[in-house]
Design an enzyme around this catalytic site. Structure first.
Site, PDB file in Angstrom:
ATOM      1  N   ASP A 214       0.831  -1.214   0.000  1.00  0.00           N
ATOM      2  CA  ASP A 214       0.000   0.000   0.000  1.00  0.00           C
ATOM      3  C   ASP A 214       0.867   1.266   0.000  1.00  0.00           C
ATOM      4  OD1 ASP A 214      -2.031  -1.927   0.452  1.00  0.00           O
ATOM      5  OD2 ASP A 214      -1.841  -1.668   2.617  1.00  0.00           O
TER       6      ASP A 214
ATOM      7  N   ASN B 224     -17.880  -6.008  -0.149  1.00  0.00           N
ATOM      8  CA  ASN B 224     -16.924  -5.767   0.930  1.00  0.00           C
ATOM      9  C   ASN B 224     -16.638  -4.286   1.097  1.00  0.00           C
ATOM     10  OD1 ASN B 224     -16.144  -8.581  -0.423  1.00  0.00           O
ATOM     11  ND2 ASN B 224     -15.736  -8.674   1.775  1.00  0.00           N
TER      12      ASN B 224
ATOM     13  N   GLU C  98     -11.323  -0.461  -3.533  1.00  0.00           N
ATOM     14  CA  GLU C  98     -10.601   0.159  -2.427  1.00  0.00           C
ATOM     15  C   GLU C  98      -9.366   0.880  -2.967  1.00  0.00           C
ATOM     16  OE1 GLU C  98      -9.590  -3.159   0.080  1.00  0.00           O
ATOM     17  OE2 GLU C  98      -7.838  -3.719  -1.109  1.00  0.00           O
TER      18      GLU C  98
ATOM     19  N   ARG D 195       4.482  -8.509  -0.150  1.00  0.00           N
ATOM     20  CA  ARG D 195       4.150  -7.448  -1.087  1.00  0.00           C
ATOM     21  C   ARG D 195       5.260  -6.402  -1.014  1.00  0.00           C
ATOM     22  NH1 ARG D 195      -1.892  -6.061   0.765  1.00  0.00           N
ATOM     23  NH2 ARG D 195      -0.883  -6.318   2.795  1.00  0.00           N
TER      24      ARG D 195
ATOM     25  N   TRP E 157       6.473  -5.966 -33.768  1.00  0.00           N
ATOM     26  CA  TRP E 157       5.207  -6.495 -34.285  1.00  0.00           C
ATOM     27  C   TRP E 157       5.539  -7.805 -34.994  1.00  0.00           C
ATOM     28  CZ3 TRP E 157       0.102  -5.218 -33.924  1.00  0.00           C
ATOM     29  CH2 TRP E 157      -0.778  -5.841 -34.806  1.00  0.00           C
TER      30      TRP E 157
ATOM     31  N   PHE F 162       7.546  -9.648 -33.885  1.00  0.00           N
ATOM     32  CA  PHE F 162       8.982  -9.652 -33.582  1.00  0.00           C
ATOM     33  C   PHE F 162       9.824  -8.832 -34.558  1.00  0.00           C
ATOM     34  CE2 PHE F 162       7.259 -13.487 -31.581  1.00  0.00           C
ATOM     35  CZ  PHE F 162       7.531 -13.180 -30.262  1.00  0.00           C
TER      36      PHE F 162
ATOM     37  N   ASP G 105       5.009  -3.282 -26.041  1.00  0.00           N
ATOM     38  CA  ASP G 105       5.722  -3.600 -27.280  1.00  0.00           C
ATOM     39  C   ASP G 105       6.770  -2.544 -27.613  1.00  0.00           C
ATOM     40  OD1 ASP G 105       4.296  -5.898 -27.654  1.00  0.00           O
ATOM     41  OD2 ASP G 105       3.249  -5.246 -29.469  1.00  0.00           O
TER      42      ASP G 105
ATOM     43  N   HIS H 245      15.096   4.188 -38.787  1.00  0.00           N
ATOM     44  CA  HIS H 245      13.814   3.780 -39.366  1.00  0.00           C
ATOM     45  C   HIS H 245      13.788   4.187 -40.831  1.00  0.00           C
ATOM     46  CE1 HIS H 245      11.765   7.731 -39.667  1.00  0.00           C
ATOM     47  NE2 HIS H 245      12.480   8.056 -38.594  1.00  0.00           N
TER      48      HIS H 245
END
Length: 464
Positions: free
Chosen positions: A29, A168, A206, A304, A347, A349, A362, A439
């Protein structure tokens, strides 16, 4: 003066953050508050459920090793005597406040919300005054109080079991009263756990937390049992709407953050938000476990742990939390210098350049020590741990490491100052000097620098 550090702003690319997860073992928390004194203040639930702890550091990573101070312990009898849960620290009107939940020593499940106050500049060394219980319309199970301010008005959010509703806990909001431990006016029920992912094990909503950004209020909350089913849901409202009207909020139909077995992160939830050291990135702070199977009651499992990762934003300004990233170094995204908003992603791979990447993971890579060593870096996939960006026939692929010398060399790069100049980076192939990641035609390649402006632009990236 109250300072709201998660202020509204425009969605934009922001520099990458670099942290190593987890930040803290056996701390659930978690709540991290960045104050104007330059410190981050961190508190969380201790697994013994018997005290409130606090640490501070000038960096997020520094919290991992910062000394921890016990600022308050449970009572030996009566109220505030058991189940000390989910503390949050806030700075309001010049004073520090800690909101937390507690049971009675003689009735441990009589959980209610309480507030501590300190007027000291340093809350780790100052005295704390008990301001008592937060009174709500019903004297029932209630917890996870948090507070936020919007349009000059401060509100309290919390979770509570309402008589006549077979859950709850549901989420509620009310305007803050004359002081930060009272509410005034109408109380509004914001949501009831009813969807399948909100009701696994228990019917739970919660741990609310609010992020204000891009003209909207994003309210995350935790749902289901506190095991691997635990996950985050999202309510969204316009920043100009009245948050006290349930109709102002829209619930996302699916969880926005959930268990991911591939990255070995189970039951992420009970989050808070803070900002990076440079103030440019929003950070998701949460707990989870590194394993799925729990022996006995999850509340008795101490493991946790607190984790932090960057929040990204879609083109429409909504947050994309992605997946709980693997342990270790946090990932970054390679954003094209000459195609704003476009990121390197895999995409099937094959590496390509794309805007509005879905799923986000990704396009997330960890920049780790190069597989071939000697000052190189390698880019490990976030959602495919053990898979790396490598070149093959000058094409860039994301593939699983096979342990060969060739793979290690193909997946290693020398990080250079960007070919377009400072503020960007370029990645030169370790085994093909003069060849860079770039690219072209929507795909990513490793090709020889021809000296042209086009190549330099195509081979330069920012880390987001």
């Amino acid at each position: 003066m109250t300072v709201n550090l998660l202020f509204p702003g425009a969605a934009h690319a922001s520099p990458a953050v670099q942290y190593t997860n987890p930040i803290a073992a056996q701390r659930a928390d978690p709540h991290i508050f960045r104050h104007t004194d330059g410190y981050f203040y961190f508190t969380a639930t201790a697994p013994e459920y018997d005290r409130i702890v606090l640490r501070r550091a000038t960096t997020i990573q520094g919290l991992a090793t910062a000394p921890e101070t016990v600022i308050w312990r449970r009572h030996a009898s009566g109220e505030m005597g058991a189940h000390i849960w989910a503390p949050e620290i806030h700075f309001i009107n010049g004073k520090w406040y800690v909101y937390f939940a507690a049971g009675r020593a003689d009735d441990v499940w009589r959980i209610r919300m309480y507030v501590l106050e300190s007027s000291s500049a340093n809350p780790l060394t100052g005295a704390w005054t008990e301001r008592g219980r937060i009174t709500t319309p019903w004297d029932t199970f209630s917890l996870d109080a948090t507070t936020f301010a919007v349009n000059g008005v401060r509100y309290l959010l919390w979770a509570q079991q309402e008589p006549g509703i077979a859950t709850n806990s549901n989420l509620y909001i009310a305007r803050m009263g004359a002081n930060p431990w009272t509410i005034t006016g109408a109380t509004t029920r914001l949501t009831v756990p009813a969807l399948a992912w909100e009701t696994r094990g228990y019917k739970v909503a919660e741990g609310p937390s609010v992020l204000q950004r891009n003209g909207r209020l994003f309210l995350t909350y935790s749902a289901s049992a506190t095991d691997a089913n635990y996950c985050l849901g999202l309510l969204t409202a316009a920043a100009t709407a009245n948050p006290l009207q349930a109709g102002s909020w829209t619930k996302s139909p699916n969880p926005v953050f959930a268990t991911n077995a591939t990255t070995s992160q189970y039951g992420p939830g009970h989050n808070s938000f803070t900002v990076s050291e440079d103030g440019q990135s929003d950070l998701l702070v949460y707990h989870d476990r590194s394993y799925r199977d729990i022996s006995g009651d999850p509340l008795n499992d101490p493991n946790r742990r607190t984790r932090v990762q960057k929040v990204y934003y879609r083109a429409d300004g909504t947050p994309d939390f992605g997946i709980p990233i693997p342990d270790g170094l946090t990932p970054a995204r390679l954003i094209s210098y000459d195609t704003p908003g476009a990121a390197v992603r895999h995409w099937d791979f094959r590496a390509r350049l794309e805007t509005n990447v879905t799923p986000l993971a990704d396009s997330q890579f960890r920049l780790v020590a190069g597989l071939s060593g000697s000052g190189t870096v390698s880019l490990e996939s976030t959602n495919y741990p053990g898979y790396y960006l490598r070149h093959r026939n000058h094409e860039a692929w994301v593939q699983q490491r096979d342990g060969t010398t060739l793979f290690n060399a193909d997946a290693s790069f020398i990080r250079r100052t960007g070919l377009t100049g400072s503020g960007t980076i370029s990645l030169e192939s370790a085994n093909f000097p003069g060849y860079f990641l770039r690219h072209r035609a929507g795909q990513v390649w490793v090709e020889q620098n021809d000296g042209s402006a086009t190549f330099r632009n195509n081979a330069s990236f920012t880390l987001e």
